[in-house]
Design an enzyme around this catalytic site. Structure first.
Site, PDB file in Angstrom:
ATOM      1  N   ASN A  10      10.019  13.169  -3.472  1.00  0.00           N
ATOM      2  CA  ASN A  10       8.892  13.212  -2.539  1.00  0.00           C
ATOM      3  C   ASN A  10       9.454  13.722  -1.218  1.00  0.00           C
ATOM      4  O   ASN A  10      10.076  12.963  -0.472  1.00  0.00           O
ATOM      5  CB  ASN A  10       8.311  11.794  -2.403  1.00  0.00           C
ATOM      6  CG  ASN A  10       7.143  11.739  -1.441  1.00  0.00           C
ATOM      7  OD1 ASN A  10       6.808  12.739  -0.794  1.00  0.00           O
ATOM      8  ND2 ASN A  10       6.531  10.576  -1.320  1.00  0.00           N
ATOM      9  N   ARG A  93       6.218  15.227  -6.022  1.00  0.00           N
ATOM     10  CA  ARG A  93       4.920  14.926  -5.438  1.00  0.00           C
ATOM     11  C   ARG A  93       4.516  16.128  -4.586  1.00  0.00           C
ATOM     12  O   ARG A  93       5.271  16.557  -3.708  1.00  0.00           O
ATOM     13  CB  ARG A  93       5.008  13.684  -4.558  1.00  0.00           C
ATOM     14  CG  ARG A  93       3.723  13.440  -3.825  1.00  0.00           C
ATOM     15  CD  ARG A  93       3.814  12.244  -2.906  1.00  0.00           C
ATOM     16  NE  ARG A  93       2.543  12.046  -2.244  1.00  0.00           N
ATOM     17  CZ  ARG A  93       2.412  11.843  -0.937  1.00  0.00           C
ATOM     18  NH1 ARG A  93       3.468  11.786  -0.152  1.00  0.00           N
ATOM     19  NH2 ARG A  93       1.219  11.674  -0.418  1.00  0.00           N
ATOM     20  N   HIS A 182      -4.155  10.469  -2.178  1.00  0.00           N
ATOM     21  CA  HIS A 182      -3.699   9.233  -2.858  1.00  0.00           C
ATOM     22  C   HIS A 182      -4.103   9.241  -4.337  1.00  0.00           C
ATOM     23  O   HIS A 182      -4.201   8.175  -4.954  1.00  0.00           O
ATOM     24  CB  HIS A 182      -4.318   7.959  -2.236  1.00  0.00           C
ATOM     25  CG  HIS A 182      -3.846   7.627  -0.864  1.00  0.00           C
ATOM     26  ND1 HIS A 182      -4.654   6.989   0.064  1.00  0.00           N
ATOM     27  CD2 HIS A 182      -2.650   7.803  -0.248  1.00  0.00           C
ATOM     28  CE1 HIS A 182      -3.981   6.807   1.189  1.00  0.00           C
ATOM     29  NE2 HIS A 182      -2.766   7.294   1.032  1.00  0.00           N
ATOM     30  N   LEU A 211      -5.153   0.379   0.328  1.00  0.00           N
ATOM     31  CA  LEU A 211      -5.083   0.029   1.749  1.00  0.00           C
ATOM     32  C   LEU A 211      -3.625  -0.066   2.178  1.00  0.00           C
ATOM     33  O   LEU A 211      -2.989  -1.116   2.059  1.00  0.00           O
ATOM     34  CB  LEU A 211      -5.795  -1.308   1.999  1.00  0.00           C
ATOM     35  CG  LEU A 211      -7.210  -1.456   1.405  1.00  0.00           C
ATOM     36  CD1 LEU A 211      -7.757  -2.855   1.654  1.00  0.00           C
ATOM     37  CD2 LEU A 211      -8.144  -0.395   1.990  1.00  0.00           C
ATOM     38  N   GLY A 212      -3.077   1.044   2.632  1.00  0.00           N
ATOM     39  CA  GLY A 212      -1.718   1.053   3.161  1.00  0.00           C
ATOM     40  C   GLY A 212      -1.792   1.478   4.612  1.00  0.00           C
ATOM     41  O   GLY A 212      -2.802   1.220   5.283  1.00  0.00           O
ATOM     42  N   GLY A 214      -1.918   4.639   5.447  1.00  0.00           N
ATOM     43  CA  GLY A 214      -3.088   5.466   5.137  1.00  0.00           C
ATOM     44  C   GLY A 214      -3.966   4.658   4.197  1.00  0.00           C
ATOM     45  O   GLY A 214      -3.447   3.810   3.469  1.00  0.00           O
ATOM     46  N   ARG A 243      -5.219   6.417  11.868  1.00  0.00           N
ATOM     47  CA  ARG A 243      -6.305   7.409  11.763  1.00  0.00           C
ATOM     48  C   ARG A 243      -7.661   6.732  11.934  1.00  0.00           C
ATOM     49  O   ARG A 243      -7.866   5.608  11.466  1.00  0.00           O
ATOM     50  CB  ARG A 243      -6.277   8.113  10.404  1.00  0.00           C
ATOM     51  CG  ARG A 243      -5.039   8.924  10.139  1.00  0.00           C
ATOM     52  CD  ARG A 243      -5.228   9.781   8.893  1.00  0.00           C
ATOM     53  NE  ARG A 243      -3.967  10.354   8.437  1.00  0.00           N
ATOM     54  CZ  ARG A 243      -3.355   9.999   7.315  1.00  0.00           C
ATOM     55  NH1 ARG A 243      -3.898   9.107   6.498  1.00  0.00           N
ATOM     56  NH2 ARG A 243      -2.210  10.549   6.982  1.00  0.00           N
ATOM     57  N   ASP A 284       0.295  -2.679  12.185  1.00  0.00           N
ATOM     58  CA  ASP A 284       0.776  -3.535  11.102  1.00  0.00           C
ATOM     59  C   ASP A 284      -0.141  -4.756  10.963  1.00  0.00           C
ATOM     60  O   ASP A 284      -0.314  -5.527  11.905  1.00  0.00           O
ATOM     61  CB  ASP A 284       2.213  -3.975  11.388  1.00  0.00           C
ATOM     62  CG  ASP A 284       2.847  -4.589  10.165  1.00  0.00           C
ATOM     63  OD1 ASP A 284       2.224  -5.474   9.543  1.00  0.00           O
ATOM     64  OD2 ASP A 284       3.975  -4.179   9.812  1.00  0.00           O
ATOM     65  N   MET A 285      -0.717  -4.897   9.770  1.00  0.00           N
ATOM     66  CA  MET A 285      -1.692  -5.969   9.555  1.00  0.00           C
ATOM     67  C   MET A 285      -1.090  -7.355   9.792  1.00  0.00           C
ATOM     68  O   MET A 285      -1.777  -8.269  10.223  1.00  0.00           O
ATOM     69  CB  MET A 285      -2.266  -5.837   8.139  1.00  0.00           C
ATOM     70  CG  MET A 285      -3.513  -6.615   7.876  1.00  0.00           C
ATOM     71  SD  MET A 285      -4.836  -6.403   9.106  1.00  0.00           S
ATOM     72  CE  MET A 285      -5.650  -4.914   8.558  1.00  0.00           C
ATOM     73  N   ARG A 286       0.217  -7.503   9.522  1.00  0.00           N
ATOM     74  CA  ARG A 286       0.859  -8.813   9.767  1.00  0.00           C
ATOM     75  C   ARG A 286       0.808  -9.157  11.247  1.00  0.00           C
ATOM     76  O   ARG A 286       0.493 -10.299  11.626  1.00  0.00           O
ATOM     77  CB  ARG A 286       2.331  -8.778   9.318  1.00  0.00           C
ATOM     78  CG  ARG A 286       2.508  -8.795   7.833  1.00  0.00           C
ATOM     79  CD  ARG A 286       3.890  -8.378   7.446  1.00  0.00           C
ATOM     80  NE  ARG A 286       4.046  -6.927   7.641  1.00  0.00           N
ATOM     81  CZ  ARG A 286       4.981  -6.191   7.067  1.00  0.00           C
ATOM     82  NH1 ARG A 286       5.859  -6.752   6.283  1.00  0.00           N
ATOM     83  NH2 ARG A 286       5.043  -4.891   7.266  1.00  0.00           N
ATOM     84  N   VAL A 333      -1.357  -3.272   2.540  1.00  0.00           N
ATOM     85  CA  VAL A 333      -2.352  -4.252   3.011  1.00  0.00           C
ATOM     86  C   VAL A 333      -3.072  -4.875   1.811  1.00  0.00           C
ATOM     87  O   VAL A 333      -3.196  -6.104   1.708  1.00  0.00           O
ATOM     88  CB  VAL A 333      -3.366  -3.583   3.965  1.00  0.00           C
ATOM     89  CG1 VAL A 333      -4.460  -4.558   4.376  1.00  0.00           C
ATOM     90  CG2 VAL A 333      -2.662  -3.010   5.190  1.00  0.00           C
ATOM     91  N   ASN A 336      -0.894  -7.371  -0.097  1.00  0.00           N
ATOM     92  CA  ASN A 336      -0.284  -8.508   0.615  1.00  0.00           C
ATOM     93  C   ASN A 336      -1.218  -9.296   1.526  1.00  0.00           C
ATOM     94  O   ASN A 336      -0.954 -10.476   1.776  1.00  0.00           O
ATOM     95  CB  ASN A 336       0.880  -7.998   1.475  1.00  0.00           C
ATOM     96  CG  ASN A 336       1.991  -7.420   0.622  1.00  0.00           C
ATOM     97  OD1 ASN A 336       2.559  -8.124  -0.201  1.00  0.00           O
ATOM     98  ND2 ASN A 336       2.267  -6.140   0.790  1.00  0.00           N
ATOM     99  N   GLU A 386       3.381   4.847  -7.443  1.00  0.00           N
ATOM    100  CA  GLU A 386       3.182   6.300  -7.512  1.00  0.00           C
ATOM    101  C   GLU A 386       4.359   6.998  -8.191  1.00  0.00           C
ATOM    102  O   GLU A 386       4.172   7.980  -8.917  1.00  0.00           O
ATOM    103  CB  GLU A 386       2.936   6.858  -6.110  1.00  0.00           C
ATOM    104  CG  GLU A 386       1.572   6.427  -5.585  1.00  0.00           C
ATOM    105  CD  GLU A 386       1.379   6.646  -4.098  1.00  0.00           C
ATOM    106  OE1 GLU A 386       0.845   7.696  -3.729  1.00  0.00           O
ATOM    107  OE2 GLU A 386       1.753   5.769  -3.306  1.00  0.00           O
TER     108      GLU A 386
HETATM  109  P1  AMP Z   1       1.999   1.203   2.750  1.00  0.00           P
HETATM  110  O1  AMP Z   1       1.561   2.410   3.499  1.00  0.00           O
HETATM  111  O2  AMP Z   1       1.323   1.020   1.439  1.00  0.00           O
HETATM  112  O3  AMP Z   1       3.500   1.058   2.655  1.00  0.00           O
HETATM  113  O4  AMP Z   1       1.513  -0.058   3.639  1.00  0.00           O
HETATM  114  C1  AMP Z   1       2.099  -0.359   4.889  1.00  0.00           C
HETATM  115  C2  AMP Z   1       1.245  -1.380   5.606  1.00  0.00           C
HETATM  116  O5  AMP Z   1       1.064  -2.545   4.790  1.00  0.00           O
HETATM  117  C3  AMP Z   1       1.879  -1.932   6.873  1.00  0.00           C
HETATM  118  O6  AMP Z   1       1.602  -1.111   7.981  1.00  0.00           O
HETATM  119  C4  AMP Z   1       1.204  -3.294   7.033  1.00  0.00           C
HETATM  120  O7  AMP Z   1      -0.011  -3.145   7.759  1.00  0.00           O
HETATM  121  C5  AMP Z   1       0.831  -3.672   5.615  1.00  0.00           C
HETATM  122  N1  AMP Z   1       1.623  -4.795   5.098  1.00  0.00           N
HETATM  123  C6  AMP Z   1       2.831  -4.761   4.509  1.00  0.00           C
HETATM  124  N2  AMP Z   1       3.229  -6.005   4.160  1.00  0.00           N
HETATM  125  C7  AMP Z   1       2.255  -6.846   4.547  1.00  0.00           C
HETATM  126  C8  AMP Z   1       2.063  -8.269   4.490  1.00  0.00           C
HETATM  127  N3  AMP Z   1       2.975  -9.070   3.946  1.00  0.00           N
HETATM  128  N4  AMP Z   1       0.911  -8.776   4.982  1.00  0.00           N
HETATM  129  C9  AMP Z   1      -0.017  -7.957   5.525  1.00  0.00           C
HETATM  130  N5  AMP Z   1       0.105  -6.630   5.624  1.00  0.00           N
HETATM  131  C10 AMP Z   1       1.215  -6.074   5.144  1.00  0.00           C
END
Ligand code: AMP
Length: 403
Positions: A10, A93, A182, A211-212, A214, A243, A284-286, A333, A336, A386
């Site tokens: 990738n 990819r 995606h 939900l990442g 992106g 975004r 970051d959702m955390r 997201v 987790n 992926e």
């Molecule tokens: P991805 O693009 O799929 O790698 O997702 C990254 C995003 O996942 C991060 O910016 C966080 O907002 C979210 N994330 C990762 N781990 C956690 C967690 N333990 N609890 C809540 N959100 C998480």
């Protein structure tokens, strides 16, 4: 012995991620990434999973050619070099396959030329993907190499979902339509959800919520994508880490005419400084959940806007599908953040969606159901993979050639 390994590459504009998969058991003998390619402080991180060893290296790596050679050296140290007879193929990819590539495709000169022709649709990604392919082909010209496109799964969308309601001639002249992204994840997760339910993919209708950082949603009818939330570019749809997602396009004219902003400034605003970052300063959702727990009003509003948009898509795709068997949450997201899943389906009991709070609170790396026993629609958490999907598609296409 026949070749059973697939190297998945990738390549981004300044990075190269890789995973080596053994298709006999989907195990990963090695993986890693090279970051900051072209800078003095490039970094290579290589993990030899079987040997339980991680090696890191920092120093200048000038370009993708040098990056892949460095990766090949690391793999060779573990007896997994690119010249190994066990290597069946390389799977790449590729972000944009336009309307041309509806399936994974063995790469030849004509395929390269077509990916190049699609650069105006993905000016950042396709050139980086092409560089990775050319570099890998130079190192192993005899080895089958396959392009797996992020857009391919969405090429089954009907015209009613894929077209924007703008002048048809203008749209066609500039190849403007909704492509979606995606796709590898949506394909993998919708199939894995059917498996979790013990049913065939063609019998199951699924709303996939990827939900990442992106984020995108898709409506999958009997294994085929019929709508997805990203469009011409990944900017459309859900609220994302940085975004904006959906917005009145006239906001752009307003920013130009009244705000005096340039096209590039607006591009950066909407792609890099909007979404959760724009709303509350964090993507970051955390961190956002932590701030909400401390009573932070901006973080709360950002979360509420994120959930409001998500709910609108669940409702829209419910209507598009007519009958929904499952909703699947995936990516950082989705996999987790239990609070996001709970908020997204809260109040949707009339649609047959009922979450089991205890199941939802469990953390696990396996696909699992989090709906209550009486929920008419299954609610699932399905970790996306992926790389495995790219390797599986690659191997299915070329595996037999190497026997
Ligand atoms: P991805 O693009 O799929 O790698 O997702 C990254 C995003 O996942 C991060 O910016 C966080 O907002 C979210 N994330 C990762 N781990 C956690 C967690 N333990 N609890 C809540 N959100 C998480």
């Amino acid at each position: 012995m026949s070749a059973t390994r697939v190297l998945v590459l990738n390549s981004g504009s300044s990075s190269l991620k890789y995973q080596l998969l053994d298709m006999r058991d989907s195990s990963r003998p090695a993986m890693g990434l090279v970051e900051r390619i072209g800078e003095q402080s490039s970094r290579l991180k290589h993990t030899h999973v079987k040997g339980d060893a991680t090696r890191e290296w920092t120093g200048p790596i000038a370009d993708h050619d040098a990056a892949l050679k460095a990766v090949a050296e690391e793999l060779a140290k573990d007896g997994l070099g690119l010249d190994s007879p066990d290597l069946a193929a390389i799977g790449h990819r590729v972000v944009h396959g336009g309307q041309t590539f509806t399936e994974p495709t063995v790469i030849d000169e004509a395929v390269l030329a077509e990916i190049e022709r699609l650069i105006p649709l993905a000016p950042l990604h396709n050139p980086a993907n092409l560089t990775g392919i050319r570099t890998a082909r130079a190192l192993r010209p005899d080895l089958p190499q396959v392009a797996v496109f992020d857009t391919a799964f969405h090429t089954t969308m009907p015209e009613s979902a894929a077209r924007y309601a703008i002048d048809v001639e203008t749209a066609d002249a500039h190849r403007i339509r909704r492509y979606g992204f995606h796709g590898t994840s949506h394909a993998y997760v919708s199939r894995a959800t059917a498996e979790l339910l013990g049913r065939a993919p063609q019998d199951v209708n699924v709303i996939v919520l990827h939900l990442g950082n992106g984020a995108s949603a898709s409506a999958v009818l009997g294994g085929r994508c019929v709508d997805t939330s990203m469009g011409l570019t990944p900017l459309e749809g859900l609220v994302m880490g940085t975004r904006s997602g959906d917005m009145d396009p006239a906001v752009i004219f307003h920013l130009m005419r009244v705000g005096g902003m340039s096209t590039d400034e607006i591009d950066t605003l909407l792609n890099k400084k909007s979404g959760l970052t724009g709303l509350c300063g964090d993507n970051d959702m955390r961190e956002i959940r932590r701030r909400i727990d401390e009573g932070d009003a901006r973080a709360r509003l950002a979360f509420d806007i994120y959930i409001h948009r998500l709910k609108k898509y669940i409702g829209a795709y419910y209507a598009v599908l007519g009958r929904v068997d499952a909703i699947a949450f995936t990516a950082g997201v989705g996999e987790n953040a239990a609070e996001v899943r709970a908020a997204a389906v809260a109040g949707l009991e009339q649609l047959g969606l009922s979450l089991d709070p205890e199941l939802n609170a469990v953390r696990a790396g396996e696909p699992r159901l989090v709906s209550s026993a009486n929920s008419r629609v299954a609610i699932a958490v399905v970790p996306t993979d992926e790389e495995l999907e790219i390797a599986t598609q690659t191997y299915a296409l070329v595996g037999h050639e190497s026997d």
